[in-house]
Design a protein around this motif. Sequence first.
Motif, mmCIF file in Angstrom:
data_model
loop_
_atom_site.group_PDB
_atom_site.id
_atom_site.type_symbol
_atom_site.label_atom_id
_atom_site.label_comp_id
_atom_site.label_asym_id
_atom_site.label_seq_id
_atom_site.Cartn_x
_atom_site.Cartn_y
_atom_site.Cartn_z
ATOM 1 N N ASP A 1 0.713 -1.148 -0.081
ATOM 2 C CA ASP A 1 -0.098 -0.115 0.204
ATOM 3 C C ASP A 1 0.693 1.231 -0.155
ATOM 4 O O ASP A 1 0.271 2.172 0.042
ATOM 5 C CB ASP A 1 -0.929 -0.052 1.333
ATOM 6 N N ASP A 2 2.050 1.047 -0.288
ATOM 7 C CA ASP A 2 2.908 2.300 0.161
ATOM 8 C C ASP A 2 3.920 2.493 -1.000
ATOM 9 O O ASP A 2 4.753 3.701 -0.680
ATOM 10 C CB ASP A 2 3.633 2.223 1.563
ATOM 11 N N LEU B 1 10.446 10.016 -11.664
ATOM 12 C CA LEU B 1 10.337 9.412 -10.162
ATOM 13 C C LEU B 1 9.474 10.267 -9.243
ATOM 14 O O LEU B 1 8.735 10.103 -8.363
ATOM 15 C CB LEU B 1 11.773 9.074 -9.841
ATOM 16 N N ALA B 2 9.923 11.585 -9.276
ATOM 17 C CA ALA B 2 9.090 12.627 -8.417
ATOM 18 C C ALA B 2 7.695 12.443 -8.917
ATOM 19 O O ALA B 2 6.710 12.675 -7.919
ATOM 20 C CB ALA B 2 9.810 14.023 -8.738
ATOM 21 N N ASP C 1 4.593 6.368 -0.411
ATOM 22 C CA ASP C 1 5.656 6.913 0.254
ATOM 23 C C ASP C 1 7.041 6.582 -0.411
ATOM 24 O O ASP C 1 8.025 7.333 0.163
ATOM 25 C CB ASP C 1 5.782 5.951 1.797
ATOM 26 N N TRP C 2 7.399 5.745 -1.205
ATOM 27 C CA TRP C 2 8.526 5.369 -1.697
ATOM 28 C C TRP C 2 8.596 5.065 -3.181
ATOM 29 O O TRP C 2 7.376 4.412 -3.617
ATOM 30 C CB TRP C 2 9.353 4.559 -0.839
ATOM 31 N N VAL C 3 9.491 5.094 -3.865
ATOM 32 C CA VAL C 3 9.577 4.457 -5.473
ATOM 33 C C VAL C 3 11.029 3.907 -5.408
ATOM 34 O O VAL C 3 11.891 4.424 -5.088
ATOM 35 C CB VAL C 3 9.470 5.396 -6.433
ATOM 36 N N TYR D 1 12.747 7.703 -0.785
ATOM 37 C CA TYR D 1 11.604 7.969 -0.025
ATOM 38 C C TYR D 1 10.965 9.406 -0.345
ATOM 39 O O TYR D 1 11.865 10.199 -0.535
ATOM 40 C CB TYR D 1 12.328 7.990 1.242
ATOM 41 N N ARG D 2 9.844 9.582 -0.354
ATOM 42 C CA ARG D 2 9.003 10.912 -0.267
ATOM 43 C C ARG D 2 9.629 11.859 0.694
ATOM 44 O O ARG D 2 9.953 13.046 -0.240
ATOM 45 C CB ARG D 2 7.641 10.877 0.072
ATOM 46 N N ASP D 3 10.041 11.872 1.568
ATOM 47 C CA ASP D 3 10.724 12.723 2.416
ATOM 48 C C ASP D 3 11.942 13.410 1.768
ATOM 49 O O ASP D 3 12.515 14.488 1.896
ATOM 50 C CB ASP D 3 11.105 12.218 3.830
ATOM 51 N N ASP D 4 12.738 12.459 1.157
ATOM 52 C CA ASP D 4 13.996 12.764 0.427
ATOM 53 C C ASP D 4 13.822 13.626 -0.834
ATOM 54 O O ASP D 4 14.683 14.251 -1.148
ATOM 55 C CB ASP D 4 14.946 11.680 0.135
#
Length: 208
Positions: free
Chosen positions: A110-111, A141-142, A151-153, A174-177
């Motif tokens: 799911d993430d 990717l973005a 949350d991640w790719v 990761y999304r945060d990065d």
Amino acid sequence: MKFWNIHQNTDEWLNIRAGKVTGSKFGTFMSNDPGGFGDPAKRYAVQVAIERITGIRSVQGFSNEHTERGHEQEPIAKKAYEYRYFVDVLPGGFFDCGDFGDSPDGLINDDGVIEIKSVIAPVHYATLKRGSFDPTYTWQLAGHLDASGRDWVDFISYCAEFPEGKDLFVHRIYRDDFKEKINRLRERRAKFLDYIKQIEQDIINYEY
């Protein structure tokens, strides 16, 4: 956002994408940011504008040995990825965000999502040496993270010519990065969508 659970490259998938700016083309309008749009972006804008006016998807396409390799080897890369990480890769479908959308190569739980690049040996070798994703695909990717909300790719480079165990390279983002890049993408995309609307009006209002 609406998710279409369909397979890529089908007629249904192609028709749903008509008139929308899609993830594989995000790099086109991100080029030269924050300057003006280049010729490739302008040509793409005209294509999207015409699709919106006519409601018919463009017949323009691009196929060569690289795209054919991708179609042939992507299933193999998916299986190798599933085997390595003990996961099931579900169809990436299409994340429909209105004026734009995105189709990752697969969904994980799911993430997460994946993006597979089936490449020739020198390109794969360069990725192995870099130890990271190919920057050519930064904005795709973005776009996966932005459109899917996940949350991640995982960026996957696959080369069948390499020896077993070296043929698959995976780099997780990761999304945060990627927060800064996602924000840049959103701002630039909004300007590009406005540019497309301007072209639409120019075509509709043109008289001869």
